[in-house]
Design an enzyme around this catalytic site. Sequence first.
Site, short mmCIF file in Angstrom:
data_model
loop_
_atom_site.label_atom_id
_atom_site.label_comp_id
_atom_site.label_asym_id
_atom_site.label_seq_id
_atom_site.Cartn_x
_atom_site.Cartn_y
_atom_site.Cartn_z
CB CYS A 150 -5.84 -2.98 3.92
SG CYS A 150 -5.34 -1.81 5.18
CG ASP A 282 -0.35 0.70 11.00
OD1 ASP A 282 -1.48 0.33 11.38
OD2 ASP A 282 -0.13 1.17 9.87
CG ASN A 283 -0.18 -3.20 9.91
OD1 ASN A 283 -1.35 -3.09 9.54
ND2 ASN A 283 0.82 -2.70 9.23
#
Length: 878
Positions: A150, A282-283
């Site tokens: 993650c 996100d990310n």
Amino acid sequence: MEKTPSETSSVNLPAPFFPPSLAQQNPPRILPPQFKFPSLPQESAQSTVDTQDIGSADGWIPRDPRLVRLTGKHPFNAEAKLRDLYGAGFFTPSNLFYVRNHGAVPLVDQDRADKWELSIHGLCAKPTTLTLKDLRTKFQVVTIPVTLVCAGNRRKEQNIVQQSLGFNWGAGGLSTALFTGVYLSEVLEHVHPTKPAKHVIFEGSDKLPNGPYGTSQLLSWARDKGKAMLLSWAMNGLPLEPDHGFPLRLVVPGQIGGRSVKWLRRIEISVMESQHHLHFHDNKVLPMPIGPERARAEKDWWYDPRYIIRELSPNSAIARPDHNEVLDPSEMPPDATYQLKGYAYAGGGRRVSRVEISWDDGDSWNIAKITYPEDLFRDVAYSDSVYGRLDLTESDLCFCWCFWTFDMSIDTLRGSDAVMVRCMDESLALQPCDMYWNATGMMNNWWFRVRICQIGDGKLQFEHPTMAGRQEGGWMQRLKDDGLDPSKPKFSVRQQSGIDPIAKGMEQAPDVIMTKPNVKRKLRMEDLTTAEAKAKAWFVVRGEVYNGSGYFKEHPGGAEAIMLVAGEDATEDFMAIHSSDAKKKLAEFHIGTLVDPYKMVPQVNNSNDDSQEFLNPRVWKKVVVSSIECLQGNAKRIRFALPNPEQPLGLPIGQHIYLRLRTKAKNSNDLEGELIQRTYTPMIERDARGFMELLVRIYRPTSKSPLGGRMTMEIDKLSVGDEVEVKGPTGNFTWKGQGMAVLHGKEYQINEVGMICAGTGITPVIQALRGIFSDPLSNDVRVWVLDVNRSVDDILCREELDQFALEHSSRLCLHHTLTGTPPKGWRYSTGRATDEMIKRHMPIPGAGKMICIGGPLAMKESVTTSMVNMGWDSSVIV
Ligand code: MTE
């Protein structure tokens, strides 16, 4: 049972798959031959649904209770403890595999899996729809080992420095499995992408507030077989578990886990990158100066293609020594060594080319030994009908974690203050010394440092930087609590570079305002049970009421996460999980204040006006030691004078204060002036003015507890005239008087209260007894006290307890138990608080009853479990 390759090749794959955790408890599994490959892990299919999931949309998924939950009840995000993860070996059993779910897991049963269709369309010559069977039969089935990581792995370290937009991953946000499926590149060739296609977009079937989870890959990368992207249906020889994408997911080796879309439904070949909300929001690693507030306010940052995260960067962590592990060198031969162990990984298929260890804050480095279990797959090709082709013989890419060890002499270990690890990959990218803090809290890969504490008797104790989720512990939080900068640790010179905000004249960060100034509505707890309140999911944070429905659409965890706390005090979960930005956002939904005089925050007022109570939850205030009384059992009763002798302290019964002080030097080598703080429960008397009193047991280092108590040893050094600072009140329990108690914002009419305490846990008990017995309107309240101590000498406040028992014999049942040897003629119990003892000396469960437990966490947990088994509702145990 294990089979040989010839046997396995005749096995027919049951089609389609069904998650073994749901189908049966001990799924049969065909293993690839063990003579060469790393062993597959011991899977232990879970059969029970965790109580925390009951009532949530995931209430059908059995999960391993050993996973550490990172986002409260829902959605499910979890990692294994580093010890369990590392201990499981190269492959991670699916029950310990980390989970990152943005919302509820789509419920896919056998029937839905049978009919599962993957649609592939967009800029291609042959758009198509494929079932799982089509995938397995039309393309070459392959298996490869892959570590998924993650992007938030190790984020808690960043969050301690400054809260980011994300929640607290420890160093266990990664896991490895053999993934079986078909190469995406082959499927793409099958549909013939056409010009001007540039991107391949993947979409899952989870229902999230801003649409399904989706992201994209560059078409040129997705077509590259070397990048080994898979459309995968199995993990470690078994169908995917629901949490990991059953029945089909994308697996993107070498990139952050966020690109491996689960519950895969749709692939689109496009000229544009994915337009999914989370593809943009996100990310990302935004530039360091962009804090959460700017990131939220200035949307352009999220759409800037430069900040996307694709490939992983080099990272490593120490698994042995474990957090809190104690090493006794006296039990080892003089030339003994201690083996440090851990993991490392890099991105994009690049190999970790060195792992280095330092024990002098990075002044010098030493080379660790690396093992790459993934290499075992490179020597021999294997194939059967479960795994298809498992053939890395022609691959030089590294998509998995590797392990490292380093033998360190005990003498060196003994002489150092911390050990740290860093790794480099074959592109010579190196883990940095400094943290690159960023708004999303992603890709944290500064050196992983484990502190070594000399704890008396020559023993060493190890301390990791943080513990995942809400678990306490770690040197970073401790540095921060002590007013030092956790992002600039210098262990070998004892935190000499720590920034002390007070010494530097800097102001401490103000508390985030979570209320609207014009909201004046007063609400009672019962107002939260009305139909309107239920429909709109009203909930409470720090005594303020919020309309949860206003945030249903935008909440990253979905409306469900809010519905789950409707009508409840969500303070603990909310404060632990959310960024300061999210806290600020909460103000928009503020609708009123709970009517609870003890919980209402007094106006900030530094003037020490006599008409006001002294304590203020937002302001540190000075008090002066006015007397010290040494008691038996290493305890001290310390009285502190308030600046104004007529001023009441302002501490509701049941609540605590924060106390902080500056350390004093023991000798000329010691650094002076570190700030340390803890919570305490002063013993107050009704109507007392001008002072407060603390009862503190001093924990000096002993062979059994070699660290001693850092705070209590500082308190021991206090003399009359010394100043300390206090702030408060704090706590989620208040005894209001007249038989009324407030617990987590809910009022209870109490007629019997049981209190179990150990050691200095007696102080809140004394506080409560004083409150109850001096209140003529609490005359109907019966009290039960069970006081656990080691020896008679350790019983604190015994005279006062006996006096209460004598004066209020019809209402107070007082009982003691000693865990050590009792004196002759001892008429109470011996040993720890057993179920039998609790049954005899506590009230029986029922309406109007409550239990308070004061003492070490382990005792609290075991007593709470016993009481719940006896029929107590855990919501009335505090
Ligand atoms: N796919 C869908 N459909 N929904 C998700 O929430 N989370 C992503 C990715 N794929 C996610 C998803 C993220 S951020 C990660 S890190 C990985 O899944 C985690 O995979 P795992 O839960 O199987 O470990």
